[in-house]
Design a protein around this motif. Structure first.
Motif, PDB file in Angstrom:
ATOM      1  N   PRO A  70       0.805  -1.302   0.091  1.00 16.67           N
ATOM      2  CA  PRO A  70      -0.079  -0.078   0.070  1.00 16.67           C
ATOM      3  C   PRO A  70       0.949   1.097   0.135  1.00 16.67           C
ATOM      4  CG  PRO A  70      -0.776  -1.464   1.635  1.00 16.67           C
ATOM      5  CD  PRO A  70       0.401  -2.114   1.214  1.00 16.67           C
ATOM      6  N   ASP A  71       2.063   1.208   0.547  1.00 14.67           N
ATOM      7  CA  ASP A  71       2.901   2.391   0.586  1.00 14.67           C
ATOM      8  C   ASP A  71       3.963   2.452  -0.670  1.00 14.67           C
ATOM      9  OD1 ASP A  71       1.859   2.919   3.152  1.00 14.67           O
ATOM     10  OD2 ASP A  71       3.231   1.505   4.114  1.00 14.67           O
ATOM     11  N   ALA A  72       3.795   1.752  -1.715  1.00 15.43           N
ATOM     12  CA  ALA A  72       4.751   1.746  -2.898  1.00 15.43           C
ATOM     13  C   ALA A  72       4.373   3.059  -3.714  1.00 15.43           C
ATOM     14  CB  ALA A  72       4.508   0.594  -3.712  1.00 15.43           C
ATOM     15  N   PHE A  73       5.128   3.414  -4.192  1.00 15.00           N
ATOM     16  CA  PHE A  73       5.253   4.503  -5.344  1.00 15.00           C
ATOM     17  C   PHE A  73       4.823   3.923  -6.515  1.00 15.00           C
ATOM     18  CE2 PHE A  73       6.958   7.714  -8.363  1.00 15.00           C
ATOM     19  CZ  PHE A  73       6.830   9.078  -7.617  1.00 15.00           C
ATOM     20  N   VAL A  74       3.755   4.520  -7.392  1.00 18.94           N
ATOM     21  CA  VAL A  74       3.283   3.980  -8.356  1.00 18.94           C
ATOM     22  C   VAL A  74       3.606   5.029  -9.563  1.00 18.94           C
ATOM     23  CG1 VAL A  74       1.279   3.061  -9.662  1.00 18.94           C
ATOM     24  CG2 VAL A  74       1.643   2.507  -7.279  1.00 18.94           C
ATOM     25  N   ALA A  75       3.833   4.540 -10.628  1.00 19.13           N
ATOM     26  CA  ALA A  75       4.368   5.384 -12.000  1.00 19.13           C
ATOM     27  C   ALA A  75       3.631   4.831 -13.183  1.00 19.13           C
ATOM     28  CB  ALA A  75       5.699   5.488 -12.048  1.00 19.13           C
ATOM     29  N   ALA A  76       3.206   5.602 -14.013  1.00 19.48           N
ATOM     30  CA  ALA A  76       2.628   5.273 -15.372  1.00 19.48           C
ATOM     31  C   ALA A  76       3.349   5.694 -16.379  1.00 19.48           C
ATOM     32  CB  ALA A  76       1.230   5.354 -15.470  1.00 19.48           C
ATOM     33  N   VAL A  77       3.568   4.899 -17.485  1.00 20.32           N
ATOM     34  CA  VAL A  77       4.133   5.613 -18.768  1.00 20.32           C
ATOM     35  C   VAL A  77       3.571   4.866 -20.006  1.00 20.32           C
ATOM     36  CG1 VAL A  77       6.752   5.774 -17.380  1.00 20.32           C
ATOM     37  CG2 VAL A  77       5.915   3.490 -18.575  1.00 20.32           C
ATOM     38  N   GLY A  78       3.936   5.325 -20.978  1.00 20.02           N
ATOM     39  CA  GLY A  78       3.436   4.533 -22.175  1.00 20.02           C
ATOM     40  C   GLY A  78       2.318   5.709 -22.971  1.00 20.02           C
ATOM     41  N   CYS A  79       1.770   4.812 -23.955  1.00 19.02           N
ATOM     42  CA  CYS A  79       0.804   5.401 -24.652  1.00 19.02           C
ATOM     43  C   CYS A  79      -0.363   6.331 -24.036  1.00 19.02           C
ATOM     44  CB  CYS A  79       0.310   4.599 -25.920  1.00 19.02           C
ATOM     45  SG  CYS A  79       1.598   4.189 -26.926  1.00 19.02           S
ATOM     46  N   TYR A  80      -1.094   5.622 -23.140  1.00 12.26           N
ATOM     47  CA  TYR A  80      -2.091   6.009 -22.456  1.00 12.26           C
ATOM     48  C   TYR A  80      -1.755   7.184 -21.581  1.00 12.26           C
ATOM     49  CZ  TYR A  80      -6.492   5.815 -19.736  1.00 12.26           C
ATOM     50  OH  TYR A  80      -7.984   6.012 -19.146  1.00 12.26           O
ATOM     51  N   ALA A  81      -0.511   7.230 -20.990  1.00 12.30           N
ATOM     52  CA  ALA A  81       0.232   8.139 -20.101  1.00 12.30           C
ATOM     53  C   ALA A  81       0.566   9.625 -21.041  1.00 12.30           C
ATOM     54  CB  ALA A  81       1.286   7.637 -19.714  1.00 12.30           C
ATOM     55  N   GLN A  82       0.572   9.186 -22.273  1.00 11.90           N
ATOM     56  CA  GLN A  82       0.845  10.288 -23.277  1.00 11.90           C
ATOM     57  C   GLN A  82      -0.540  11.180 -23.500  1.00 11.90           C
ATOM     58  OE1 GLN A  82       3.635  12.225 -24.286  1.00 11.90           O
ATOM     59  NE2 GLN A  82       2.225  13.556 -25.441  1.00 11.90           N
ATOM     60  N   LEU A  83      -1.537  10.145 -23.919  1.00 15.68           N
ATOM     61  CA  LEU A  83      -2.757  10.578 -24.422  1.00 15.68           C
ATOM     62  C   LEU A  83      -3.613  11.252 -23.434  1.00 15.68           C
ATOM     63  CD1 LEU A  83      -3.477   7.650 -26.726  1.00 15.68           C
ATOM     64  CD2 LEU A  83      -2.972  10.061 -27.400  1.00 15.68           C
ATOM     65  N   LYS A  84      -3.689  10.634 -22.226  1.00 18.66           N
ATOM     66  CA  LYS A  84      -4.594  11.031 -21.022  1.00 18.66           C
ATOM     67  C   LYS A  84      -4.018  11.274 -19.860  1.00 18.66           C
ATOM     68  CE  LYS A  84      -9.024   9.559 -23.612  1.00 18.66           C
ATOM     69  NZ  LYS A  84      -9.971   9.039 -23.678  1.00 18.66           N
ATOM     70  N   PRO A  85      -2.981  11.818 -19.525  1.00 16.26           N
ATOM     71  CA  PRO A  85      -2.300  11.692 -18.539  1.00 16.26           C
ATOM     72  C   PRO A  85      -3.023  12.263 -17.310  1.00 16.26           C
ATOM     73  CG  PRO A  85      -1.514  13.776 -19.686  1.00 16.26           C
ATOM     74  CD  PRO A  85      -2.281  12.991 -20.539  1.00 16.26           C
ATOM     75  N   GLU A  86      -3.979  13.181 -17.394  1.00 18.18           N
ATOM     76  CA  GLU A  86      -4.863  13.556 -16.340  1.00 18.18           C
ATOM     77  C   GLU A  86      -5.873  12.275 -15.868  1.00 18.18           C
ATOM     78  OE1 GLU A  86      -4.689  15.046 -19.343  1.00 18.18           O
ATOM     79  OE2 GLU A  86      -3.717  16.948 -18.537  1.00 18.18           O
ATOM     80  N   GLU A  87      -6.342  11.599 -16.737  1.00 14.81           N
ATOM     81  CA  GLU A  87      -6.958  10.501 -16.261  1.00 14.81           C
ATOM     82  C   GLU A  87      -6.348   9.341 -15.320  1.00 14.81           C
ATOM     83  OE1 GLU A  87      -8.992   8.443 -19.169  1.00 14.81           O
ATOM     84  OE2 GLU A  87     -10.354  10.079 -20.163  1.00 14.81           O
ATOM     85  N   LEU A  88      -5.028   9.201 -15.742  1.00 18.64           N
ATOM     86  CA  LEU A  88      -4.152   8.286 -15.079  1.00 18.64           C
ATOM     87  C   LEU A  88      -3.858   8.869 -13.679  1.00 18.64           C
ATOM     88  CD1 LEU A  88      -1.798   6.808 -17.634  1.00 18.64           C
ATOM     89  CD2 LEU A  88      -3.910   6.166 -17.012  1.00 18.64           C
ATOM     90  N   VAL A  89      -3.625  10.284 -13.559  1.00 22.97           N
ATOM     91  CA  VAL A  89      -3.111  10.732 -12.276  1.00 22.97           C
ATOM     92  C   VAL A  89      -4.139  10.836 -11.295  1.00 22.97           C
ATOM     93  CG1 VAL A  89      -3.302  13.256 -12.713  1.00 22.97           C
ATOM     94  CG2 VAL A  89      -1.104  12.307 -11.542  1.00 22.97           C
ATOM     95  N   ALA A  90      -5.340  10.975 -11.937  1.00 18.56           N
ATOM     96  CA  ALA A  90      -6.722  10.953 -10.928  1.00 18.56           C
ATOM     97  C   ALA A  90      -6.901   9.415 -10.583  1.00 18.56           C
ATOM     98  CB  ALA A  90      -7.549  11.461 -11.806  1.00 18.56           C
TER      99      ALA A  90
END
Length: 438
Positions: A70-90
């Motif tokens: 539960p305390d891990a740092f989570v990062a997202a990369v890739g195509c979805y991260a480029q197209l819709k970063p606001e959706e992922l960060v939410a």
């Protein structure tokens, strides 16, 4: 203590090659890589946005990471991260989202791995994704995915990839050959060439739009690299697969008789709506040419069902077209609307239940095609490369022309090549064989 990092990759072979490169960067920074199911200090999710399902899976994968730690740092990369970063960060639990150019510098952004109160986005404008980063996968499988090209200048009306990955650009021929040699020195037997549009190889090789080399030049050069047992061409556009390339593969030392060629529709009217750069007669010509010089070749096909404006007659054109072609299997994609694409604004939307029905019909056709191809190979002598996974007590492998075989698990066969004679098809559709080299 050394920090632990875990990776999850969605999507294509290209994503797998890039995940491996990012993972090596972490290793160089002193991290230990662990399986995604284990507890880690940071989880990196390499996203895909080709289909709606890939988008939806992201939340499930984040929850899986949080369950492990539960305390891990989570990062997202890739195509979805480029197209819709606001959706992922939410998404609850996501700390960092990186775009197309930033993902290869991820270790510069993670600091002390403390959870962020609010997720951070670092994402370029896609026009800035105009430089090339070489990648290859290694250590995960008996084969490696070698990235030779990125981005796409085609403007198919259904596709978001140019928006997610930018313009077409290529690795230098010198670096491709270096990476291939590095892979061969790791005792990996097979290399799969990958990219967004690999037939466009050579464009942007030295930062300009002209072709310094062609895909044919690349194939010729790779065939001379010592230590490589097999080279396999992944998806290549039919209009970019030239006769001289097919002829070269037919006599190659290392390139195998297996092609995956996107079709998308057997209706010329739908192909025009998709803005594909060929019509059905070009596709027939490519298949005929391959089978003329390599009758045993395996040919896979991508096809989309339910594209806007696809009537019953259009779909039957596709079904009958594929049914009559000497192909080996299908990858069937159900059309899904993607934002900022021309196709999403076209009339003639196909209801979801009809899309599913058409998809089911083509998947049934694919089963028949694969069975027919396997039957045509019974009694022939082939070379099998055995995989590394124990699947319910069996070891699986693939012949050079992509026939899947199996036998009872024996770890001594992992990542080895053997000459066999294909004997019969099992109840699960895989092929049994007799060893010829024991």
């Amino acid at each position: 203590m050394r920090k632990k990092v875990a990776f999850y990759t969605l999507g294509c072979k290209l994503n797998f090659s890039e995940t491996s490169t990012i993972a090596r960067n972490f290793t160089d920074e002193g991290f230990d890589r662990v399986d995604f199911s284990e507890s880690a200090d940071i989880y990196v999710i390499n996203t895909c946005s080709v289909t709606e399902n890939a988008d939806k899976r992201f939340k499930t994968i984040v929850k899986q990471a949080q369950k492990s730690n539960p305390d891990a740092f989570v990062a997202a990369v890739g195509c979805y991260a480029q197209l819709k970063p606001e959706e992922l960060v939410a998404v609850d639990g996501v700390d960092l989202v990186l775009g197309a150019t930033e993902k290869f510098k991820i270790t510069d952004y993670i600091n002390d791995l403390s959870k962020n109160e609010f997720g951070e986005i670092h994402s370029c404008e896609i026009e800035e994704a105009d430089f090339y980063v070489g990648s290859y996968s290694i250590g995960d499988r008996t084969r490696a995915f070698l990235k030779v090209q990125d981005g796409c200048d085609y403007k198919c009306t259904y596709c978001t990839i140019p928006l997610a990955r930018g313009i077409s650009r290529s690795d230098t021929l010198e670096n491709v050959l270096k990476n291939a040699k590095d892979i061969s020195e790791q005792h990996i037997k097979e290399i799969v060439l990958t990219g967004v549009n690999i037939g466009d190889y050579g464009k942007g090789e030295f930062g300009n739009k002209k072709h310094e080399h062609t895909f044919y030049d690349l194939v010729q050069a790779l065939d001379k690299v010592d230590g490589i047992e097999r080279l396999r061409i992944s998806s290549i556009e039919p209009n970019l697969l030239k006769n001289k390339t097919i002829d070269f593969v037919s006599n190659s030392r290392t390139f195998v008789p297996h092609f995956h060629i996107p079709l998308q529709s057997g209706s010329d009217e739908i192909l025009r709506l998709m803005r594909r750069r060929y019509l059905s007669d070009v596709y027939v010509d490519r298949v005929s040419k391959i089978k003329d010089v390599m009758p045993h070749a395996c040919i896979g096909v991508d096809v989309i069902v339910g594209f806007p404006g696809e009537t019953d007659d259009h779909f039957l054109d596709t079904y009958n077209f594929l049914s009559g072609l000497d192909i080996s299997y299908l990858h069937v994609f159900t059309y899904s609307e993607r934002e900022n694409t021309i196709a999403s604004e076209l009339a003639g939307v196909v209801p979801q239940h009809i899309r599913k029905k058409r998809s089911k019909m083509l998947r049934g056709l694919s089963v028949k095609k694969r069975r027919s191809f396997y039957e045509s190979q019974i009694g022939t002598d082939r070379i099998v490369l055995f995989e590394s996974e124990n699947k319910e007590g069996y070891i699986h492998g693939f012949t050079e022309n992509y026939v899947k075989v199996k036998m009872p698990w024996d770890p001594s066969y992992v990542n080895t090549l053997h000459k066999v004679r294909l004997s019969n098809i099992d109840d699960d559709g895989m092929v049994r064989f007799d060893f010829l080299d024991n």
